[in-house]
Structures are given as structure tokens and as C-alpha cells.
Design an enzyme around this catalytic site. Structure first.
Site: not given
Ligand code: DQA
Length: 145
Positions: A12-13, A20, A25, A77, A80, A83, A90, A101, A103, A105, A110, A114
Site C-alpha cells: 500500500p501507498n 509521498r 522515501y 515491500n 505498512a 507491521h 502465514d 523483505e 524497505h 526507509s 522510526r 514500525r
Molecule cells: C516502507 C516502510 C513502512 O513502515 C511504511 O509503512 C511504508 C514504506 C519502506 O519502504 O520504507 O509504506 O515499507
């Protein structure tokens, strides 16, 4: 030799990358990152299947699909959902395809909420805190798996 297939799944996002919170980011868009991974994939003999969804269930379905399609690895990635999502934990445990995984950031530096990563509890490796480079570092590592 056939290229290895790596799924790159974004939650998401992340469709709003570039706009953003650029101070956190960066200014690269998800399309910029896709292009960067395509280039790196050429060098590494890897075909990239890059996707983004704002819906948790799509990410679960795509993890299952990665296994069914015989993908070599998945870069995830989960935004959110990292978390919050036991469903993603699962799903990663339900497949044998290694999941890395990613990210942009470093969530561990943070807000407290998170600091928990359900994805990280099942992921083979984690690359975080390197901006868009986190993805290329993860891809280089996936090539060696
Ligand atoms: C993120 C870190 C997450 O905590 C956050 O919710 C994101 C972006 C990152 O790529 O740094 O949406 O996954």
C-alpha cells in the site's frame, strides 16, 4: 539458459512513491525503481515481474502465484502491512519460494509501531534503509540464492 524469474511485490501507498513523503522515501517513482531493476536483471540473468497493490489479499495471492509459477525468489515491500499482517506472515511460511523483505526507509529507526515486522519473521533476508538501492541490493542477493 532460461532466465530466473523474480517477483517484486509492492504494498500500500507505494504507488505514490516520488510524491509521498520524499524526505523519507526519496524522489524516485515505482516506475523508476522498476526500470532500475530491469537493468540490473539484464546483468544478472533475471526476469522481473513487478507489481503493486493497496490490497492485502492481492499480495497473499501473488505470493502463492510466485510459488505456482516456479519463481526463483520474491522481493516484498509490504509497506505498512509489514507491521500488521499475520496473513502475509502465514503466506510466506506457506510457500517454499524464498522471500526477501525490502524497505526504502529503515523502519527500526522510526516510530515504535514500525519496529515489529511480521514479514521479517518469515523472510529469508531483509534489505532496508538504502532508499531505492534496497531493491537492487535485494535483487543481487536473490541472484545468489
Ligand atoms: C516502507 C516502510 C513502512 O513502515 C511504511 O509503512 C511504508 C514504506 C519502506 O519502504 O520504507 O509504506 O515499507
Amino acid at each position: 539458459m532460461a532466465k530466473k524469474l523474480v517477483y517484486v511485490l509492492n504494498g500500500p501507498n507505494l504507488n505514490l512513491l516520488g510524491l509521498r513523503e520524499p524526505e523519507i522515501y526519496g524522489t524516485q517513482t515505482l516506475d523508476d525503481i522498476a526500470a532500475m531493476l530491469e537493468d540490473a536483471g539484464q546483468e544478472l540473468g533475471i526476469a522481473i515481474d513487478m507489481r503493486q497493490s493497496n490490497h492485502e489479499g492481492h499480495l497473499v495471492d501473488w505470493l502463492h502465484e510466485a510459488q505456482a509459477e516456479g519463481a526463483h525468489a520474491v522481493l516484498l515491500n509490504a509497506g505498512a502491512y509489514t507491521h500488521t499482517s499475520i496473513a502475509l506472515l502465514d503466506a510466506i511460511r506457506s510457500i517454499t519460494t524464498p522471500v526477501i523483505e525490502v524497505h526504502l526507509s529503515d523502519p527500526t529507526t522510526r516510530e515504535d509501531f514500525r519496529h515489529v515486522s511480521f514479514v521479517g519473521m518469515a523472510a529469508a533476508q531483509t534489505f532496508q534503509g538504502h532508499g531505492a538501492q534496497s531493491y537492487t541490493l535485494a535483487l543481487e542477493s536473490a541472484a545468489k540464492l
